[in-house]
Design a protein around this motif. Structure first.
Motif, PDB file in Angstrom:
ATOM      1  N   LEU A 109      -7.608  13.435  40.448  1.00 57.17           N
ATOM      2  CA  LEU A 109      -7.198  13.178  39.067  1.00 57.17           C
ATOM      3  C   LEU A 109      -7.057  11.674  38.840  1.00 57.17           C
ATOM      4  O   LEU A 109      -6.551  10.945  39.698  1.00 57.17           O
ATOM      5  N   ALA A 110      -7.468  11.241  37.674  1.00 61.69           N
ATOM      6  CA  ALA A 110      -7.385   9.810  37.359  1.00 61.69           C
ATOM      7  C   ALA A 110      -5.944   9.322  37.416  1.00 61.69           C
ATOM      8  O   ALA A 110      -5.668   8.199  37.849  1.00 61.69           O
ATOM      9  N   VAL A 111      -5.010  10.174  37.011  1.00 57.27           N
ATOM     10  CA  VAL A 111      -3.603   9.769  36.949  1.00 57.27           C
ATOM     11  C   VAL A 111      -3.033   9.462  38.335  1.00 57.27           C
ATOM     12  O   VAL A 111      -1.990   8.829  38.455  1.00 57.27           O
ATOM     13  N   MET A 112      -3.722   9.890  39.376  1.00 55.19           N
ATOM     14  CA  MET A 112      -3.259   9.649  40.750  1.00 55.19           C
ATOM     15  C   MET A 112      -3.601   8.247  41.252  1.00 55.19           C
ATOM     16  O   MET A 112      -3.222   7.886  42.367  1.00 55.19           O
ATOM     17  N   HIS A 113      -4.346   7.466  40.468  1.00 52.34           N
ATOM     18  CA  HIS A 113      -4.884   6.218  41.002  1.00 52.34           C
ATOM     19  C   HIS A 113      -4.342   4.971  40.302  1.00 52.34           C
ATOM     20  O   HIS A 113      -5.083   4.002  40.097  1.00 52.34           O
ATOM     21  N   GLU A 114      -3.078   5.001  39.955  1.00 52.65           N
ATOM     22  CA  GLU A 114      -2.428   3.823  39.403  1.00 52.65           C
ATOM     23  C   GLU A 114      -2.549   2.658  40.407  1.00 52.65           C
ATOM     24  O   GLU A 114      -2.205   2.794  41.590  1.00 52.65           O
TER      25      GLU A 114
END
Length: 213
Positions: A109-114
């Protein structure tokens, strides 16, 4: 043939009335469950702000928490070089580099890559200055339709880095020894990237040449 003809609108209305009738016939508990399910499906979409570096450029994105990194790259940043193949991590067409490691962008998920550093095929080289693997793929004709090629090249970049850092593979005879960039090692390490055209011999030749083995 029954001779009954319905317009598309009439067919949809008939389907909706049938569904409502079916829900009513379920009884009070099942009907409540069905209602709760409809309410849950209409719940607001949760979004997050994510900051990351993509191909050396800082970006701040508002993303649906359910969006894969692959979809965000393709649909929000228009980096369509990363391909969507199976969308379930089996073909490797969506392989990219995150903080230097190769991953399937469809499985995360994109949100996992802060704060992550993401590299796609667009960030490896340019038309004027291609990456050595891009040059080798052209030289050895390491593609046919080309759909898997961005994932193959990104995967090869990550794979050669793994060998350089001494990471063994399933094909390594001695896991404690320094791995060699042999064709056998390359085939094993690239086994997660599928080429449905069957350009494997040329892909391996391109990687072997780039590695200097």
């Amino acid at each position: 043939m029954t001779g009954i003809r319905l317009t598309r609108r009439e067919l949809l209305a008939l389907g909706a009335s049938s569904t409502a009738g079916a829900v009513a016939s379920l009884g009070p508990f099942a009907a409540q469950a069905a209602t709760d399910d409809i309410v849950s499906r209409e719940a607001p979409v949760l979004e997050s702000t994510v900051s990351m570096e993509v191909n050396g450029r800082p970006v701040v994105l508002q993303v649906d928490n359910r969006s894969s990194l692959l979809d965000v790259l393709r649909e929000q940043l228009r980096l369509t070089g990363t391909k969507k193949g199976c969308d379930q991590g089996q073909c490797g067409a969506c392989t990219i580099l995150v903080d230097g490691r190769r991953i399937n962008a469809c499985l995360t998920l994109a949100v996992m890559h802060e704060g992550a550093s993401v590299t796609t095929i667009e960030g490896l080289g340019t038309v004027a200055q291609p990456h050595p693997l891009q040059t080798a793929f052209v030289k050895h004709d390491g593609y046919q339709c080309g759909y898997c090629t961005p994932g193959q090249i990104c995967s090869a970049v990550g794979m050669l880095d793994e060998i350089g850092r001494g990471m063994p593979s399933f094909a390594s005879d001695d896991p404690a020894a320094t791995p060699q960039t042999s064709a056998h090692e390359i085939r094993e390490r690239m086994s997660g990237n599928i080429c449905r055209c069957g350009a494997y011999p040329n892909i391996v030749a391109a990687i072997v040449e780039t590695s200097g083995a």
